[in-house]
Design a protein around this motif. Structure first.
Motif, PDB file in Angstrom:
ATOM      1  N   ARG A 118      81.331  33.244  64.903  1.00 60.09           N
ATOM      2  CA  ARG A 118      80.288  32.624  65.023  1.00 60.09           C
ATOM      3  C   ARG A 118      80.511  30.912  64.637  1.00 60.09           C
ATOM      4  NH1 ARG A 118      79.291  36.078  60.048  1.00 60.09           N
ATOM      5  NH2 ARG A 118      80.343  34.147  58.783  1.00 60.09           N
ATOM      6  N   CYS A 136      81.107  31.096  68.947  1.00 61.67           N
ATOM      7  CA  CYS A 136      79.941  31.236  69.863  1.00 61.67           C
ATOM      8  C   CYS A 136      78.466  29.801  69.560  1.00 61.67           C
ATOM      9  CB  CYS A 136      79.146  32.489  69.114  1.00 61.67           C
ATOM     10  SG  CYS A 136      80.032  34.034  69.674  1.00 61.67           S
ATOM     11  N   ARG A 137      78.530  28.780  68.718  1.00 61.05           N
ATOM     12  CA  ARG A 137      77.604  27.840  68.344  1.00 61.05           C
ATOM     13  C   ARG A 137      77.894  27.000  68.968  1.00 61.05           C
ATOM     14  NH1 ARG A 137      78.177  28.638  63.032  1.00 61.05           N
ATOM     15  NH2 ARG A 137      80.381  27.333  62.773  1.00 61.05           N
ATOM     16  N   GLU A 138      79.361  26.983  69.610  1.00 55.61           N
ATOM     17  CA  GLU A 138      80.194  25.663  70.333  1.00 55.61           C
ATOM     18  C   GLU A 138      79.948  26.618  72.589  1.00 55.61           C
ATOM     19  OE1 GLU A 138      80.503  22.480  69.901  1.00 55.61           O
ATOM     20  OE2 GLU A 138      80.296  22.918  67.803  1.00 55.61           O
ATOM     21  N   PRO A 167      68.432  31.997  67.249  1.00 56.20           N
ATOM     22  CA  PRO A 167      68.742  32.087  65.699  1.00 56.20           C
ATOM     23  C   PRO A 167      68.030  32.988  64.709  1.00 56.20           C
ATOM     24  CG  PRO A 167      67.106  30.182  66.686  1.00 56.20           C
ATOM     25  CD  PRO A 167      67.653  31.560  68.193  1.00 56.20           C
ATOM     26  N   PRO A 174      72.530  36.707  64.649  1.00 62.21           N
ATOM     27  CA  PRO A 174      73.193  36.298  65.624  1.00 62.21           C
ATOM     28  C   PRO A 174      73.469  37.227  66.772  1.00 62.21           C
ATOM     29  CG  PRO A 174      73.997  37.291  63.922  1.00 62.21           C
ATOM     30  CD  PRO A 174      72.466  37.332  63.452  1.00 62.21           C
TER      31      PRO A 174
END
Length: 185
Positions: A160, A163-165, A171, A174
């Motif tokens: 996660r 993936c966020r970056e 939202p 995931p």
């Protein structure tokens, strides 16, 4: 595996491409023969001035089968996906929450400092491995139940964070957006 770059970007040099291709062989040699029957291999696309990929690898491992057709559909059915370099497929697999082991030589496939920090998180969780042999060892370790390893909170937390970056994640969930997109392809 093109031997020369068509533009300025971070690509392996010609000698590094040879090393990269040999890594594939070392990875498969380090896996038990019983797993070869379960492997689908997706080669690089043929291009002028490129090294042979599947024609070079598959005769050495006759029980490994060629993966053809849309990669995205195959990816979503993988019990365990192994990637030998970073790129779009890595981002898609992680965003879609496909159990993934990745390996490459950091000196051959350079990344920004920010990306390397996130790669270190993947390494701590066992997702990224520094060599073909280490990746094969991880595959042997998790093969009997990849989901048990993959769903561990430490592994999911690293995925996660990466993936966020580096990979868009809806939202609402995931994986919902990416899985939906890949299924429509």
């Amino acid at each position: 595996m093109p031997l020369y770059g068509h533009r300025l970007d971070s690509r392996p040099t010609p000698l590094q491409w040879l090393q990269y291709r040999e890594d594939k062989q070392w990875f498969l040699e380090d896996l038990p023969r019983r797993l070869h029957d379960k492997i689908l291999y997706r080669p690089h696309f043929d291009a002028p001035g490129s090294l042979d990929d599947a024609p070079w690898l598959l005769p050495r491992f006759p029980h490994v089968r060629l993966c053809s057709g849309p990669l995205e559909a195959r990816m979503l059915t993988c019990a365990l996906m192994v990637l030998d370099h970073h790129g779009t497929t890595l981002l898609q697999a992680l965003a879609a929450n496909v159990p993934t082991i990745a390996y490459w030589d950091r000196s051959i496939w350079p990344m920004t400092d920010e990306a390397l920090a996130r790669l270190d998180l993947l390494a701590e969780a066992g997702i990224w491995q520094p060599s073909a042999e280490a990746a094969a060892a991880k595959v042997r370790e998790v093969w009997d139940n990849p989901a048990r390893w993959w769903l561990d909170e430490r592994v999911q937390s690293a995925r996660r964070a990466f993936c966020r970056e580096h990979a868009f994640v809806d939202p609402k969930g995931p994986d919902a957006h990416i899985v939906s997109l890949l299924q429509r392809l």
